[in-house]
Structures are given as structure tokens and as C-alpha cells.
Design an enzyme around this catalytic site. Structure first.
Site, PDB file in Angstrom:
ATOM      1  N   GLU A   1      -2.500 -10.347  -7.893  1.00 24.89           N
ATOM      2  CA  GLU A   1      -3.248 -10.600  -9.119  1.00 24.89           C
ATOM      3  C   GLU A   1      -3.204  -9.384 -10.041  1.00 24.89           C
ATOM      4  O   GLU A   1      -3.096  -8.246  -9.578  1.00 24.89           O
ATOM      5  CB  GLU A   1      -4.710 -10.926  -8.777  1.00 24.89           C
TER       6      GLU A   1
ATOM      7  N   CYS B  18      -5.129  -4.048 -15.368  1.00 28.20           N
ATOM      8  CA  CYS B  18      -5.396  -3.599 -14.006  1.00 28.20           C
ATOM      9  C   CYS B  18      -4.336  -4.255 -13.117  1.00 28.20           C
ATOM     10  O   CYS B  18      -4.242  -5.480 -13.070  1.00 28.20           O
ATOM     11  CB  CYS B  18      -6.806  -4.050 -13.622  1.00 28.20           C
TER      12      CYS B  18
ATOM     13  N   CYS C 148      -3.572  -5.063   1.268  1.00 28.55           N
ATOM     14  CA  CYS C 148      -3.838  -3.619   1.356  1.00 28.55           C
ATOM     15  C   CYS C 148      -4.070  -3.270   2.819  1.00 28.55           C
ATOM     16  O   CYS C 148      -4.663  -4.051   3.557  1.00 28.55           O
ATOM     17  CB  CYS C 148      -5.067  -3.243   0.532  1.00 28.55           C
TER      18      CYS C 148
ATOM     19  N   CYS D  52     -10.963  -1.107   3.778  1.00 25.39           N
ATOM     20  CA  CYS D  52     -12.337  -0.819   3.341  1.00 25.39           C
ATOM     21  C   CYS D  52     -13.160  -2.117   3.458  1.00 25.39           C
ATOM     22  O   CYS D  52     -12.788  -3.140   2.883  1.00 25.39           O
ATOM     23  CB  CYS D  52     -12.347  -0.305   1.902  1.00 25.39           C
TER      24      CYS D  52
ATOM     25  N   CYS E 145     -14.330  -4.371   0.336  1.00 24.54           N
ATOM     26  CA  CYS E 145     -13.319  -4.771  -0.650  1.00 24.54           C
ATOM     27  C   CYS E 145     -12.620  -6.043  -0.188  1.00 24.54           C
ATOM     28  O   CYS E 145     -12.176  -6.139   0.956  1.00 24.54           O
ATOM     29  CB  CYS E 145     -12.307  -3.642  -0.819  1.00 24.54           C
TER      30      CYS E 145
ATOM     31  N   CYS F 239     -13.682  -5.254  -9.967  1.00 27.71           N
ATOM     32  CA  CYS F 239     -13.196  -4.317  -8.949  1.00 27.71           C
ATOM     33  C   CYS F 239     -13.414  -4.843  -7.545  1.00 27.71           C
ATOM     34  O   CYS F 239     -14.520  -5.240  -7.192  1.00 27.71           O
ATOM     35  CB  CYS F 239     -13.931  -2.998  -9.029  1.00 27.71           C
TER      36      CYS F 239
HETATM   37  N1  SAH Z   1      -6.635   1.445  -3.117  1.00 31.12           N
HETATM   38  C1  SAH Z   1      -7.083   1.999  -4.361  1.00 31.12           C
HETATM   39  C2  SAH Z   1      -7.322   0.932  -5.432  1.00 31.12           C
HETATM   40  C3  SAH Z   1      -8.435   0.030  -5.026  1.00 31.12           C
HETATM   41  S1  SAH Z   1      -9.260  -0.978  -6.213  1.00 31.12           S
HETATM   42  C4  SAH Z   1      -8.347   2.789  -4.151  1.00 31.12           C
HETATM   43  O1  SAH Z   1      -8.897   2.716  -3.066  1.00 31.12           O
HETATM   44  O2  SAH Z   1      -8.768   3.496  -5.054  1.00 31.12           O
HETATM   45  C5  SAH Z   1     -10.058   0.091  -7.312  1.00 31.12           C
HETATM   46  C6  SAH Z   1     -11.504   0.460  -7.019  1.00 31.12           C
HETATM   47  O3  SAH Z   1     -12.352  -0.654  -6.756  1.00 31.12           O
HETATM   48  C7  SAH Z   1     -11.624   1.376  -5.822  1.00 31.12           C
HETATM   49  O4  SAH Z   1     -12.463   2.445  -6.170  1.00 31.12           O
HETATM   50  C8  SAH Z   1     -12.295   0.493  -4.816  1.00 31.12           C
HETATM   51  O5  SAH Z   1     -12.946   1.227  -3.817  1.00 31.12           O
HETATM   52  C9  SAH Z   1     -13.228  -0.299  -5.686  1.00 31.12           C
HETATM   53  N2  SAH Z   1     -13.770  -1.489  -5.043  1.00 31.12           N
HETATM   54  C10 SAH Z   1     -13.233  -2.186  -4.024  1.00 31.12           C
HETATM   55  N3  SAH Z   1     -14.025  -3.214  -3.685  1.00 31.12           N
HETATM   56  C11 SAH Z   1     -15.094  -3.168  -4.510  1.00 31.12           C
HETATM   57  C12 SAH Z   1     -16.255  -3.980  -4.668  1.00 31.12           C
HETATM   58  N4  SAH Z   1     -16.432  -5.038  -3.907  1.00 31.12           N
HETATM   59  N5  SAH Z   1     -17.127  -3.644  -5.630  1.00 31.12           N
HETATM   60  C13 SAH Z   1     -16.911  -2.584  -6.424  1.00 31.12           C
HETATM   61  N6  SAH Z   1     -15.838  -1.788  -6.330  1.00 31.12           N
HETATM   62  C14 SAH Z   1     -14.943  -2.071  -5.389  1.00 31.12           C
END
Ligand code: SAH
Length: 405
Positions: free
Chosen positions: A128, A152, A159, A163, A166, A394
């Protein structure tokens, strides 16, 4: 130029392998080698391009013409390449411009100014991308300020960083994207803006954030190749300022060090989410490999070598990481020899994902968190949650369809 010796590179790969052990969603750095996409013009460097042109028996200047069509005129369809004779167009298209992705669907929010697109790649993998236009007169939901557009983009299908808060992290890693598959998302957004498919008249892409699916520094080479084309001037690239590009990482320290040595003034964002290792081990399992101290040290070094202020991403999760004492600890962790001039904290109210036990902080708790940081002089903003209702915010990118194989 690489910031790492080959021994360090090997140690990087090995440590990530070790980090895989013992996780519910296993950490994965080495992407499965499935479904390598066909080589596209955007995957090639200048030398490889010249070689392909020679192999096809075409005049050298076709290289520049093809680049201009793809990266400047944003024309994928060879019928539009009218400066190239028809025969040559067909041969170039067949050899250098394989179809990379089909649009499965768009989801639209914020009066048409947020568009989340789901793409099916050649091997069935789904990714996406989200286009957000801001400051569009007459469209309140697009926000205030000057008109600008951010896209974005995803760097991997899925991934491997696991985490738990996420959505993408819950699905595991399917594969790395190629440079062309990464770039394509930007080109598509640029074309939509130019062609007035988004409210607000003709526009262009100002910012590109690697905050879609995937860990960009785990797909380093393809990401860098895509970035180099994004920032290259016409006809070799899109001519977008490196300052408008943000690479967001969960904290792969060797990758941060390598990026610092590239001489590219892109913005680095580090997803910290906790000021102490015990909590961060849980929220970002890769922390068991590179601790907060190591991540922050490499981020400070990134600032020193590029002069670019580093963004620290911090998702505020109710009763998990949003306590006032954690704000104090965060301020302490981020303090540099000259204070906070090297850093900017971006707080993101957690976007709850399906099946997660966590939710966003209460507004008054979030406000107190901000206040504590401000008192200490830490530059801080709370990020808006554009596209939330279409699961485009995000961490919500999860490509809910099933891949076709
Ligand atoms: N792998 C990269 C890009 C991830 S997405 C990274 O870890 O930075 C970009 C941002 O969204 C990251 O800071 C991630 O931690 C955050 N993110 C992921 N899931 C989220 C959620 N459910 N709510 C808010 N932010 C989130």
C-alpha cells in the site's frame, strides 16, 4: 560509499539472523528470495542502462529519452513516447519497462485529499501507498498551511521487525521490493497530482516518507537506488529535493551509520517509542539487538554528518509508554552535548490495529507528555492522523486482501 567494512556488514547480517530467534512473530532481516520482480529501467544504474541500449542496438541517446519519459513525463505507456520511433519504443518497453503493479483499489478520505492505494505486484504480493495533500483551499479536511503533498511509500511487502502494535509487523515479511517497485509508488502519486486527480488543481509531490510497509534499512540497496532516482535532476530522476525525503527506521544501527556516509541530506526518522530498554524490547523487538543507547548514538552521528535534524517517532500508547516519568526519561535520553538542536520528537497517537490490546493515550495524558518535553526544551509536535478512517494512518497498512500466491 559505504560506512561499513565488509566485516561489519557480515556482522550486521549475522546479528539480525540471531535476533530472529525466539519471537512470536519472528524477526527477519534476510528477505525470502521469492518472486524476484523483472529488472526495470529504474533498477539499473547508468552503466547498466548504457549496456542494455547497446545490446538492443539502439543509439546511445535513447537512454536519456527513456529516462525522461519515465521520470519526467511520468509516461509508462510506450504509445506516449512520441520522440522515439515506434519500433524502438516497443523494444525498449519489452526489455526495460515490465509492468510492476496493478491497482487493486483506492480508498479515499479527507474530501479526496487522502488516497490509500492497494497494489498487487507481479508475484501477487500486496503493498500500500498513501497520498496526502495538505492546505487545499476549500477542503477543510486537508488542513491548514501552504499547499503541499506527501506520499507515504512501502519498501517491503510485509515487515520482519515484528513490532506488536503495528499492523504490518503482525503479518511478517514477504519480500523486499525492488527499486522500481518503490519508485513506482512515487511516480504514480506525482502523476495523479499533475493530472488533477486530487482536489486542488495541478500539484506535485513535495515530501516522500518511507513510513508505509516495511523496514527501509533492511532493504538498503533498493531503497537507496530509489532515493537516488527521486532526487536526481531531469532526465535521470524526479528532481525532488533530498530534504523532502524521510527514511524511517526501527533502529538498524549499521544501516543508520551507512546512510550517514552516503552524502545524501535525507531526513532520518527513528521509531523509538520508549525511553528505556525494558519497554522498548517489548515494543520494538529489534531493540534486543541494538539498544536505545546505540540507536541514539547513531542518530546523533547522523545529525553530525548530514546537518539534518533527526525525527524521533513515538507512538503514544495508553498506560504503556505515555506516563509523565517516561517523558522525563525521553528528554534525558535525547539530550545532546548542546541540548536538543539535533532532534525533533514526533508524537503519534497510537492508531489501534485489529486484535491489539493497546489503544491511544487519553488527550490530557498526551498533552501532559508534550508539556513535560517542552519544559525541558525538547522540540515536539503531535502528528495528525490523516486517513485514519480508511486504515491509512501510521502502522495501519496491512493489505487486508490475501496475496495470490
Ligand atoms: N519500519 C519503519 C517504518 C514503519 S511505519 C520504522 O519502524 O520506522 C512508520 C511509523 O509508524 C513508525 O514510527 C512506526 O513505529 C509507526 N507505527 C506503526 N504502527 C503504528 C500504530 N499502530 N500507530 C501509530 N504509529 C504506528
Amino acid at each position: 560509499m559505504s560506512g561499513l567494512t565488509s566485516a561489519e556488514e557480515a556482522a550486521f547480517t549475522e546479528s539480525l539472523r540471531q535476533a530472529e530467534a525466539g519471537r512470536i512473530v519472528p524477526l527477519a532481516l534476510d528477505a525470502p528470495r521469492r518472486g524476484r520482480p523483472p529488472k526495470h529501467w529504474a533498477d539499473l544504474d547508468a552503466e547498466e542502462r548504457a549496456q542494455v541500449i547497446a545490446e538492443l542496438g539502439l543509439p546511445k541517446f535513447r537512454a536519456g529519452q527513456l529516462s525522461r519519459q519515465l521520470f519526467v513525463r511520468l509516461a509508462e505507456d510506450p504509445d506516449l513516447w512520441t520522440d522515439i520511433p515506434k519500433d524502438d519504443r516497443e523494444r525498449l518497453a519489452a526489455r526495460c519497462v515490465p509492468r510492476l503493479a496493478d491497482l487493486v483499489r483506492d480508498q479515499v478520505a479527507d474530501g479526496g485529499t487522502t488516497v490509500k492505494s492497494l497494489w498487487r505486484l507481479g508475484d501477487g504480493s500486496l503493498v500500500e501507498s498513501v497520498l496526502m495533500r495538505y492546505g487545499v483551499p476549500g477542503v477543510r479536511a486537508s488542513g491548514r498551511g501552504r499547499e503541499r503533498a506527501t506520499v507515504c511509500i512501502s519498501s517491503q511487502a510485509g515487515c520482519g521487525m515484528a513490532c506488536p502494535f503495528c499492523a504490518t509487523g503482525q503479518g511478517g515479511l514477504r519480500r523486499n521490493l525492488s527499486a522500481a517497485e518503490i519508485l513506482f509508488q512515487v511516480i504514480d502519486a506525482a502523476r495523479r497530482l499533475r493530472d488533477e486527480e486530487i482536489p486542488g488543481g495541478p500539484g506535485r509531490v513535495n515530501n516522500i516518507v518511507f513510513m508505509g510497509m516495511g523496514e527501509p534499512l533492511a532493504n538498503y540497496n533498493a531503497v537507496l537506488r530509489a532515493v537516488r532516482t527521486i532526487v536526481a535532476s531531469a532526465p535521470d530522476g524526479l528532481g525532488i529535493s533530498a530534504r523532502g525525503v524521510t527514511i524511517s527506521t526501527v533502529g538498524l544501527v549499521p544501516g543508520i551509520r551507512k546512510l550517514a556516509a552516503e552524502g545524501l541530506p535525507v531526513t532520518l526518522a527513528v521509531s523509538l517509542h520508549a525511553p528505556d530498554d525494558a519497554l522498548r524490547d517489548e515494543l520494538c523487538p529489534i531493540n534486543t539487538r541494538w539498544s536505545i543507547d546505540e540507536v541514539i548514538a547513531s542518530a546523533k552521528q547522523y545529525f553530525l554528518s548530514t546537518g539534518r535534524r533527526v525525527s524521533i517517532e513515538y507512538a503514544l500508547i495508553r498506560d504503556v509508554n505515555d506516563q509523565a516519568h517516561r517523558a522525563e526519561e525521553l528528554a534525558a535520553v535525547l539530550r545532546g552535548p548542546n541540548g536538543y538542536g539535533w532532534v525533533h520528537v514526533n508524537l503519534i497517537p497510537l492508531n489501534p490495529t485489529p486484535g491489539s490490546k493497546w489503544t491511544a493515550s487519553r488527550p490530557e495524558v498526551a498533552d501532559e507528555f508534550v508539556r513535560r518535553l517542552e519544559i525541558r526544551g525538547v522540540p515536539v509536535t503531535i502528528r495528525d492522523t490523516r486517513g485514519r478512517e480508511i486504515d491509512g494512518a501510521c502502522g495501519q497498512l496491512a493489505a487486508s486482501e490475501t496475496p495470490t500466491n
